[in-house]
Scaffold this motif. Structure first.
Motif, PDB file in Angstrom:
ATOM      1  N   MET A 264      29.623 -28.652 -34.797  1.00 46.75           N
ATOM      2  CA  MET A 264      29.802 -29.966 -34.157  1.00 46.75           C
ATOM      3  C   MET A 264      29.227 -30.025 -32.749  1.00 46.75           C
ATOM      4  O   MET A 264      29.319 -31.070 -32.094  1.00 46.75           O
ATOM      5  CB  MET A 264      31.284 -30.312 -34.119  1.00 46.75           C
ATOM      6  CG  MET A 264      31.833 -30.558 -35.500  1.00 46.75           C
ATOM      7  SD  MET A 264      33.493 -31.175 -35.408  1.00 46.75           S
ATOM      8  CE  MET A 264      34.028 -30.919 -37.084  1.00 46.75           C
ATOM      9  N   CYS A 265      28.676 -28.935 -32.274  1.00 50.57           N
ATOM     10  CA  CYS A 265      28.156 -28.914 -30.900  1.00 50.57           C
ATOM     11  C   CYS A 265      26.944 -29.861 -30.789  1.00 50.57           C
ATOM     12  O   CYS A 265      25.947 -29.695 -31.494  1.00 50.57           O
ATOM     13  CB  CYS A 265      27.740 -27.485 -30.531  1.00 50.57           C
ATOM     14  SG  CYS A 265      26.817 -27.414 -28.981  1.00 50.57           S
ATOM     15  N   PRO A 266      27.005 -30.876 -29.914  1.00 48.75           N
ATOM     16  CA  PRO A 266      25.909 -31.853 -29.842  1.00 48.75           C
ATOM     17  C   PRO A 266      24.570 -31.247 -29.418  1.00 48.75           C
ATOM     18  O   PRO A 266      23.522 -31.730 -29.826  1.00 48.75           O
ATOM     19  CB  PRO A 266      26.400 -32.882 -28.829  1.00 48.75           C
ATOM     20  CG  PRO A 266      27.521 -32.256 -28.103  1.00 48.75           C
ATOM     21  CD  PRO A 266      28.101 -31.212 -28.991  1.00 48.75           C
ATOM     22  N   ARG A 267      24.603 -30.198 -28.620  1.00 44.40           N
ATOM     23  CA  ARG A 267      23.341 -29.563 -28.204  1.00 44.40           C
ATOM     24  C   ARG A 267      22.732 -28.776 -29.377  1.00 44.40           C
ATOM     25  O   ARG A 267      21.522 -28.796 -29.591  1.00 44.40           O
ATOM     26  CB  ARG A 267      23.571 -28.658 -26.998  1.00 44.40           C
ATOM     27  CG  ARG A 267      23.920 -29.437 -25.718  1.00 44.40           C
ATOM     28  CD  ARG A 267      22.732 -30.266 -25.254  1.00 44.40           C
ATOM     29  NE  ARG A 267      23.049 -31.175 -24.177  1.00 44.40           N
ATOM     30  CZ  ARG A 267      22.803 -30.941 -22.896  1.00 44.40           C
ATOM     31  NH1 ARG A 267      22.262 -29.809 -22.518  1.00 44.40           N
ATOM     32  NH2 ARG A 267      23.071 -31.846 -21.984  1.00 44.40           N
ATOM     33  N   TYR A 268      23.577 -28.090 -30.130  1.00 42.85           N
ATOM     34  CA  TYR A 268      23.100 -27.365 -31.324  1.00 42.85           C
ATOM     35  C   TYR A 268      22.459 -28.360 -32.302  1.00 42.85           C
ATOM     36  O   TYR A 268      21.406 -28.100 -32.874  1.00 42.85           O
ATOM     37  CB  TYR A 268      24.298 -26.657 -31.967  1.00 42.85           C
ATOM     38  CG  TYR A 268      24.049 -26.096 -33.340  1.00 42.85           C
ATOM     39  CD1 TYR A 268      23.300 -24.926 -33.506  1.00 42.85           C
ATOM     40  CD2 TYR A 268      24.576 -26.717 -34.481  1.00 42.85           C
ATOM     41  CE1 TYR A 268      23.077 -24.394 -34.784  1.00 42.85           C
ATOM     42  CE2 TYR A 268      24.355 -26.203 -35.737  1.00 42.85           C
ATOM     43  CZ  TYR A 268      23.609 -25.046 -35.886  1.00 42.85           C
ATOM     44  OH  TYR A 268      23.373 -24.541 -37.140  1.00 42.85           O
ATOM     45  N   PRO A 273      19.275 -23.705 -29.209  1.00 46.30           N
ATOM     46  CA  PRO A 273      19.813 -22.465 -29.795  1.00 46.30           C
ATOM     47  C   PRO A 273      21.198 -22.098 -29.266  1.00 46.30           C
ATOM     48  O   PRO A 273      21.422 -20.958 -28.860  1.00 46.30           O
ATOM     49  CB  PRO A 273      18.756 -21.426 -29.375  1.00 46.30           C
ATOM     50  CG  PRO A 273      18.217 -21.948 -28.091  1.00 46.30           C
ATOM     51  CD  PRO A 273      18.267 -23.446 -28.168  1.00 46.30           C
ATOM     52  N   LEU A 274      22.112 -23.061 -29.243  1.00 40.26           N
ATOM     53  CA  LEU A 274      23.457 -22.824 -28.707  1.00 40.26           C
ATOM     54  C   LEU A 274      24.440 -22.719 -29.871  1.00 40.26           C
ATOM     55  O   LEU A 274      24.635 -23.686 -30.618  1.00 40.26           O
ATOM     56  CB  LEU A 274      23.832 -23.991 -27.780  1.00 40.26           C
ATOM     57  CG  LEU A 274      25.240 -24.001 -27.185  1.00 40.26           C
ATOM     58  CD1 LEU A 274      25.518 -22.736 -26.381  1.00 40.26           C
ATOM     59  CD2 LEU A 274      25.441 -25.228 -26.292  1.00 40.26           C
ATOM     60  N   ARG A 275      25.041 -21.553 -30.024  1.00 40.73           N
ATOM     61  CA  ARG A 275      25.992 -21.330 -31.122  1.00 40.73           C
ATOM     62  C   ARG A 275      27.280 -20.748 -30.523  1.00 40.73           C
ATOM     63  O   ARG A 275      27.443 -19.534 -30.429  1.00 40.73           O
ATOM     64  CB  ARG A 275      25.388 -20.380 -32.159  1.00 40.73           C
ATOM     65  CG  ARG A 275      24.216 -20.996 -32.925  1.00 40.73           C
ATOM     66  CD  ARG A 275      23.525 -19.979 -33.805  1.00 40.73           C
ATOM     67  NE  ARG A 275      22.489 -20.568 -34.639  1.00 40.73           N
ATOM     68  CZ  ARG A 275      21.238 -20.831 -34.230  1.00 40.73           C
ATOM     69  NH1 ARG A 275      20.872 -20.565 -32.994  1.00 40.73           N
ATOM     70  NH2 ARG A 275      20.356 -21.372 -35.053  1.00 40.73           N
ATOM     71  N   PRO A 276      28.196 -21.640 -30.117  1.00 41.31           N
ATOM     72  CA  PRO A 276      29.397 -21.148 -29.430  1.00 41.31           C
ATOM     73  C   PRO A 276      30.186 -20.117 -30.231  1.00 41.31           C
ATOM     74  O   PRO A 276      30.796 -19.218 -29.644  1.00 41.31           O
ATOM     75  CB  PRO A 276      30.206 -22.423 -29.151  1.00 41.31           C
ATOM     76  CG  PRO A 276      29.530 -23.531 -29.888  1.00 41.31           C
ATOM     77  CD  PRO A 276      28.134 -23.118 -30.159  1.00 41.31           C
ATOM     78  N   HIS A 277      30.175 -20.211 -31.573  1.00 37.29           N
ATOM     79  CA  HIS A 277      30.980 -19.226 -32.323  1.00 37.29           C
ATOM     80  C   HIS A 277      30.445 -17.812 -32.116  1.00 37.29           C
ATOM     81  O   HIS A 277      31.193 -16.836 -32.082  1.00 37.29           O
ATOM     82  CB  HIS A 277      31.051 -19.588 -33.813  1.00 37.29           C
ATOM     83  CG  HIS A 277      29.824 -19.294 -34.610  1.00 37.29           C
ATOM     84  ND1 HIS A 277      28.665 -20.030 -34.510  1.00 37.29           N
ATOM     85  CD2 HIS A 277      29.574 -18.327 -35.533  1.00 37.29           C
ATOM     86  CE1 HIS A 277      27.760 -19.537 -35.347  1.00 37.29           C
ATOM     87  NE2 HIS A 277      28.292 -18.502 -35.982  1.00 37.29           N
ATOM     88  N   CYS A 299      24.862 -24.916 -22.351  1.00 35.28           N
ATOM     89  CA  CYS A 299      26.059 -25.692 -22.719  1.00 35.28           C
ATOM     90  C   CYS A 299      26.251 -26.802 -21.685  1.00 35.28           C
ATOM     91  O   CYS A 299      26.196 -26.547 -20.486  1.00 35.28           O
ATOM     92  CB  CYS A 299      27.268 -24.756 -22.740  1.00 35.28           C
ATOM     93  SG  CYS A 299      28.848 -25.613 -22.719  1.00 35.28           S
ATOM     94  N   CYS A 300      26.481 -28.035 -22.153  1.00 34.09           N
ATOM     95  CA  CYS A 300      26.653 -29.154 -21.203  1.00 34.09           C
ATOM     96  C   CYS A 300      28.131 -29.387 -20.880  1.00 34.09           C
ATOM     97  O   CYS A 300      28.461 -30.333 -20.175  1.00 34.09           O
ATOM     98  CB  CYS A 300      26.011 -30.422 -21.752  1.00 34.09           C
ATOM     99  SG  CYS A 300      26.857 -31.076 -23.205  1.00 34.09           S
ATOM    100  N   GLU A 301      29.011 -28.545 -21.431  1.00 28.96           N
ATOM    101  CA  GLU A 301      30.454 -28.587 -21.149  1.00 28.96           C
ATOM    102  C   GLU A 301      31.111 -29.880 -21.637  1.00 28.96           C
ATOM    103  O   GLU A 301      32.046 -30.378 -21.019  1.00 28.96           O
ATOM    104  CB  GLU A 301      30.715 -28.341 -19.654  1.00 28.96           C
ATOM    105  CG  GLU A 301      30.194 -26.995 -19.200  1.00 28.96           C
ATOM    106  CD  GLU A 301      30.277 -26.763 -17.703  1.00 28.96           C
ATOM    107  OE1 GLU A 301      31.123 -27.385 -17.047  1.00 28.96           O
ATOM    108  OE2 GLU A 301      29.475 -25.946 -17.194  1.00 28.96           O
ATOM    109  N   CYS A 302      30.602 -30.407 -22.745  1.00 27.30           N
ATOM    110  CA  CYS A 302      31.152 -31.672 -23.258  1.00 27.30           C
ATOM    111  C   CYS A 302      32.555 -31.505 -23.828  1.00 27.30           C
ATOM    112  O   CYS A 302      33.294 -32.474 -23.968  1.00 27.30           O
ATOM    113  CB  CYS A 302      30.233 -32.254 -24.320  1.00 27.30           C
ATOM    114  SG  CYS A 302      30.234 -31.297 -25.856  1.00 27.30           S
ATOM    115  N   GLY A 303      32.920 -30.292 -24.213  1.00 29.29           N
ATOM    116  CA  GLY A 303      34.287 -30.020 -24.668  1.00 29.29           C
ATOM    117  C   GLY A 303      34.539 -30.274 -26.138  1.00 29.29           C
ATOM    118  O   GLY A 303      35.656 -30.062 -26.620  1.00 29.29           O
TER     119      GLY A 303
HETATM  120  S1  SF4 Z   1      31.065 -27.593 -24.582  1.00 31.04           S
HETATM  121 FE1  SF4 Z   1      29.069 -26.596 -24.826  1.00 31.04          FE
HETATM  122  S2  SF4 Z   1      29.283 -25.261 -26.592  1.00 31.04           S
HETATM  123 FE2  SF4 Z   1      30.989 -26.708 -26.617  1.00 31.04          FE
HETATM  124  S3  SF4 Z   1      30.306 -28.382 -27.914  1.00 31.04           S
HETATM  125 FE3  SF4 Z   1      29.797 -28.959 -25.835  1.00 31.04          FE
HETATM  126  S4  SF4 Z   1      27.711 -28.238 -25.489  1.00 31.04           S
HETATM  127 FE4  SF4 Z   1      28.476 -27.216 -27.335  1.00 31.04          FE
END
Ligand code: SF4
Ligand code: SF4
Length: 449
Positions: A264-268, A273-277, A299-303
């Motif tokens: 669900m990460c909007p940047r991914y 190439p952002l994979r928080p898991h 990461c844009c820290e969208c939460g």
């Molecule tokens: S906070 Fe960062 S890692 Fe988490 S969903 Fe948003 S962009 Fe992705």
């Protein structure tokens, strides 16, 4: 160019984000000039107010800015549901006979994020760690464009619209001098309903949390658009107070590697190439932060990962905030390894409705449906930060004891530098200078010479 000079002189910076100096942003030719009216954080009404009540001035600012970047296409992006605002904007655009397109978005979160907006409008992915200019676009927030209009009239940025919401008696939009304290803003909204509260400066998710004890010291800057008062035991406050040790222990014991945070990460989903898991898996194994964590930097820290996606209540966003800080301390910069996904059609089915996001974090109750009233507030003392923008701090041009007037240049950067000029926001005497310039009103007033 004379117009860029005027924007520089007036100290205009991005009013809705990190405060990128606008004279730098508008100095290159682009294909798309995108106006960001999507208001990323839906509780705030500041931008909607500008679009409704200042549509004519805003349109003149757009005309000037789009002319500077010689845009082929001018696109005003805002939410479909902003019908009243659209009416006023269209009327203002017609008056100027402007060749402008409107792009209507669903109420998704985070709609106003610059990179998401560029993707929505152009279908192009801004390179990870890059800027919209790299795909032929410049994005400007409506507050910034209003300030460009004023800059053309040689009026510097000395006031700011701020929505004050949450646990206050009279939610309101304030028109305040830059540097007024957060406490005075809360008082102007009828005061807090609570004895024990915290304040979120900005939107509910990406805003900065400050404790009640700090609200006297913290002055409003050119980039502050909202103040939300919440109980000190609110979910978001408790979440942000978690220690790193707690977060890492929680990750080790509870992360089931379901990868929902990534899905669900909007940047991914726009191909970064952002994979928080994976970041969570890594930190679970080793707390030594090295280049293998490099993707955290985008990461844009969208939460969304921690406040919406994670079924286990774990905190990938806060881990990313910590990791980014460590990487920057080590001077490690982002490098794209090209491992972002190629199938961007997935995104269409994974957009997050803003209302659902905000109900998950118990913020919907603070959503005032009616347009908030505007109230002008003045003050006797301001604390004006020398660094309200990205780049170099401004250098003071005044000394303690000097008399200054509202609109006077009190700190500057060179035109070539990335930075912005700072002006006095009230008439008064300079009391102190460190990272801030404190100005206090004098009883006999001060007149411009
Ligand atoms: S906070 Fe960062 S890692 Fe988490 S969903 Fe948003 S962009 Fe992705
Ligand atoms: S969503 Fe939560 S549990 Fe699943 S991988 Fe991400 S952090 Fe772990």
């Amino acid at each position: 160019m004379e117009e860029l000079r005027k924007i520089y002189n007036a100290g205009v910076v991005g009013a809705g984000g990190a405060g990128f100096p606008t004279h730098k942003k508008l100095s290159t030719r682009v294909e798309y000039f995108i106006i960001n009216g999507a208001e990323c954080e839906p509780l705030l009404q500041t931008d909607k107010h500008i679009m409704r009540e200042k549509a004519d001035e805003l349109m003149l600012g757009i005309e000037k800015a789009a002319g500077l970047v010689q845009a082929d296409r001018i696109v005003f992006a805002l939410k479909k549901k902003y019908s009243d605002e659209t009416y006023h904007l269209k009327k203002a655009a017609e008056k100027l006979n402007m060749n402008m397109e409107f792009f209507f978005m669903d109420s998704i979160y985070p709609a106003g994020d610059e990179q998401i907006l560029v993707f929505e409008v152009t279908g192009r992915t801004v390179p990870p760690g890059g800027i919209p200019m790299q795909v032929g676009a410049v994005v400007s927030n409506v507050g910034t464009l209003l300030n460009i209009y004023y800059a053309m009239e040689d009026k510097p940025v000395i006031r700011k619209y701020v929505s004050v919401l949450g646990e206050v008696n009279d939610p309101v939009i304030l028109d305040v001098p830059i540097g007024i304290s957060v406490r005075e803003c809360i008082s102007a909204a009828g005061g807090s309903k609570l004895d024990s509260f915290h304040v979120i400066l900005g939107g509910p998710v990406m805003g900065k949390i400050i404790a009640a004890e700090e609200i006297d010291k913290r002055g409003i800057t050119k980039t502050d658009g909202g103040i939300i008062v919440v109980p000190s035991d609110h979910h978001l406050i408790r979440k942000n107070a978690l220690s790193l040790r707690h977060m890492i222990n929680q990750t080790r014991s509870a992360c089931i590697q379901c990868s929902y945070c990534t899905d669900m990460c909007p940047r991914y989903l726009i191909g970064h190439p952002l994979r928080p898991h994976k970041i969570m898996r890594k930190i679970g194994y080793s707390e030594e932060i090295d280049e293998s964590f490099i993707d955290s930097l985008i990461c844009c820290e969208c939460g969304i990962c921690e406040l919406y996606a994670c079924p286990m209540g774990i905190s990938p966003r806060l881990v990313n905030v910590y990791v980014k800080k460590k990487l920057r301390e080590k001077g490690i910069r982002f490098q794209d390894n090209g491992s972002g996904i190629k199938d961007l059609s997935l995104r269409e089915h994974r957009k997050i409705p803003a209302a659902r996001m905000f109900s998950r974090i118990d913020m919907n109750k603070y959503d005032v449906k009616r347009p908030l009233e505007l109230k002008r507030v003045d003050t006797d003392t301001v604390s004006i930060s020398l660094k309200q923008h990205i780049g170099k701090a401004a250098s003071p041009l005044v000394n303690a004891g000097d008399r200054v007037y509202a609109g006077q240049l009190i700190a500057s950067v060179d035109f070539e530098d990335v930075g912005a000029n700072i002006h006095g926001s009230i008439d008064g005497t300079v009391m102190k200078i460190d990272d801030f310039i404190i100005i206090q009103k004098t009883s006999n007033g001060v007149m411009p010479c």
